[in-house]
Design an enzyme around this catalytic site. Structure first.
Site, PDB file in Angstrom:
ATOM      1  N   GLY A 133       1.043  -1.022   0.140  1.00 11.79           N
ATOM      2  CA  GLY A 133      -0.234   0.070  -0.245  1.00 11.79           C
ATOM      3  C   GLY A 133       0.759   0.919  -0.028  1.00 11.79           C
ATOM      4  O   GLY A 133       0.967   1.651  -1.289  1.00 11.79           O
ATOM      5  N   GLY A 342     -31.542  11.923  14.541  1.00 10.23           N
ATOM      6  CA  GLY A 342     -31.388  10.520  14.093  1.00 10.23           C
ATOM      7  C   GLY A 342     -32.164  10.713  13.108  1.00 10.23           C
ATOM      8  O   GLY A 342     -31.712  10.035  12.117  1.00 10.23           O
ATOM      9  N   GLU A 365      -4.918   7.829  -2.398  1.00 11.21           N
ATOM     10  CA  GLU A 365      -3.710   8.216  -2.196  1.00 11.21           C
ATOM     11  C   GLU A 365      -2.887   9.214  -1.525  1.00 11.21           C
ATOM     12  O   GLU A 365      -2.651  10.109  -1.774  1.00 11.21           O
ATOM     13  CB  GLU A 365      -4.318   9.891  -3.444  1.00 11.21           C
ATOM     14  CG  GLU A 365      -4.831   9.284  -4.153  1.00 11.21           C
ATOM     15  CD  GLU A 365      -5.233  10.644  -5.861  1.00 11.21           C
ATOM     16  OE1 GLU A 365      -4.027  11.081  -6.043  1.00 11.21           O
ATOM     17  OE2 GLU A 365      -5.688  10.623  -6.148  1.00 11.21           O
ATOM     18  N   SER A 368      -3.600   9.652   5.505  1.00  7.39           N
ATOM     19  CA  SER A 368      -3.122  10.759   6.553  1.00  7.39           C
ATOM     20  C   SER A 368      -1.797  10.912   6.757  1.00  7.39           C
ATOM     21  O   SER A 368      -0.815  11.832   7.476  1.00  7.39           O
ATOM     22  CB  SER A 368      -4.111  10.883   7.917  1.00  7.39           C
ATOM     23  OG  SER A 368      -5.670  11.683   7.172  1.00  7.39           O
ATOM     24  N   GLU A 369      -1.309   9.383   7.674  1.00  9.98           N
ATOM     25  CA  GLU A 369      -0.029   9.374   7.909  1.00  9.98           C
ATOM     26  C   GLU A 369       1.116   9.417   7.444  1.00  9.98           C
ATOM     27  O   GLU A 369       2.229   9.842   7.636  1.00  9.98           O
ATOM     28  CB  GLU A 369      -0.238   8.107   8.879  1.00  9.98           C
ATOM     29  CG  GLU A 369      -1.098   7.525   9.939  1.00  9.98           C
ATOM     30  CD  GLU A 369      -2.679   7.524   9.483  1.00  9.98           C
ATOM     31  OE1 GLU A 369      -3.343   7.970  10.950  1.00  9.98           O
ATOM     32  OE2 GLU A 369      -2.641   7.983   8.617  1.00  9.98           O
TER      33      GLU A 369
END
Length: 381
Positions: A133, A342, A365, A368-369
């Site tokens: 990945g 609700g 793409e 966040s890390e």
């Protein structure tokens, strides 16, 4: 210096997409595509006729010939209607089409860009693999030179339009593992022997944007279909992703705006204790936070787009825009569901879909890390 006012062209594009949305992206149709995980190819053909599938492609290749500022406007406006349609539009424009536009030779551009820009061809882009990945340099998909062609073997996964795409840009290993110059990029057309679609993913959100495997089993590709030089594939991919991250920032921005506008409208109409819930501080403060975060995300996104237009290195700025805007989309969508209460948990209102769609923006793409790694690396230089 950046001009924060929308240009006349940006305003025209936004209005065109609003009109298109009213005619073709009604909530009922969007929900039906979402439920069925149906990829509405006909919609993209219509978008191609409007120039939305070749926003950045020069007019000489049948594109709209616009800049990244217009592109951000287009993606975000589409995503306000449907994140999945915005995602497919972004992947087609910035990844497959963008890669050929940026690194293709003149013959390749003239052969593929006109068909991609008009959506006669739907584009796909293959980098990710089942076990690689974020670790793209460990890819197992291999291309070997045999005479005047290359033979590709391996699998790509999480590919937008992996099943329905007419043409794909595929990065395969042509050298040593973990060598940044050991990968090359190839254009592979659907119908090429040995190129088939694998599993289509059953997803939480973005369900009308097709995600599937691409399988290469002794797939023979002409040597003329290599993009750039042998060994350039990984470097090309990283540059393409800089632009692609602006796309995801714009996509995130559109989803956040759509969720915010739905929540704002509902808060003004929904009454409790004989007054609109927008009058209550608990709700108005949520709306204030949502609005502020969206504005900040838009500024980061437009900054990156402006730098891309000017040809200035913007790896850090694109990563910041993608990271912040995607996280904002998740927060804003979450708060929108909360404001609806609700009702927000049902499919009768659009915010539950914004909520599901938004999460992908923090993953696709580059997670966040990964964006934080990129930002830190650039900041520490």
């Amino acid at each position: 210096m950046m001009n924060f006012q929308l240009t006349e062209m940006q305003q025209q594009i936004a209005q065109m997409i609003r009109d298109f949305g009213k005619a073709h992206l009604q909530q009922q149709a969007i929900l039906e595509w979402d439920e069925a995980q149906a990829f509405p190819v006909d919609i993209f053909k219509e978008m191609g006729a409007l120039g939305l599938m070749g926003v950045l492609v020069p007019e000489e290749y049948n594109g709209a010939g616009q800049s990244y500022l217009e592109y951000v406007t287009a993606i975000s406006e589409v995503a306000k209607h449907c994140g999945a349609i915005g995602l497919s539009m972004a992947a087609h424009n910035s990844l497959c089409t963008g890669h050929i536009l940026q690194f293709g030779n003149e013959s390749q551009k003239r052969k593929y860009l006109p068909k991609l820009a008009t959506a006669e061809f739907i584009g796909a882009w293959g980098l990710t693999e089942p076990n690689t990945g974020s670790d793209a340099m460990n890819m197992k998909c291999v291309a070997k030179k045999e005479g005047d062609h290359w033979v590709i073997n391996g699998t790509k996964c999480w590919i937008t339009h992996g099943k329905s795409g007419d043409v794909a840009v595929v990065i395969a290993r042509t050298g040593d593992v973990r060598d940044s110059h050991g990968m090359s990029a190839f254009i592979v057309e659907r119908g090429t022997p040995g190129f088939t679609a694998g599993k289509k993913e059953n997803k939480l959100g973005m369900r009308a944007s097709e995600t599937a495997e691409m399988i290469f089993d002794h797939c023979i590709v002409p040597a003329e279909n290599m993009l750039g030089q042998e060994g350039d594939g990984f470097i090309q991919a990283m540059k393409v992703l800089d632009g692609g991250r602006i796309s995801i920032a714009a996509l995130s921005l559109g989803i956040a705006k759509g969720a915010y506008e739905a929540a704002l409208k509902y808060a003004k109409e929904r009454e409790q204790f004989d007054q609109p819930i927008a009058n209550f501080q608990g709700i108005s403060f949520k709306l204030a936070d949502m609005y502020t975060q969206i504005e900040a995300a838009e500024l980061l996104t437009m900054q990156a787009a402006d730098m891309k237009n000017r040809g200035v290195k913007m790896t850090k700025e694109a990563a910041m825009a993608k990271y912040y805007a995607s996280e904002v989309a998740v927060r804003v969508a979450n708060e929108a569901v909360q404001i609806f209460g609700g009702y927000g948990y049902t499919k009768d209102f659009p915010v539950e879909k914004y909520y599901r769609d938004a999460k992908l923006c923090t993953i696709g793409e580059g997670t966040s890390e990964i964006q934080k790694i990129v930002i830190a690396r650039e900041a520490l230089k």
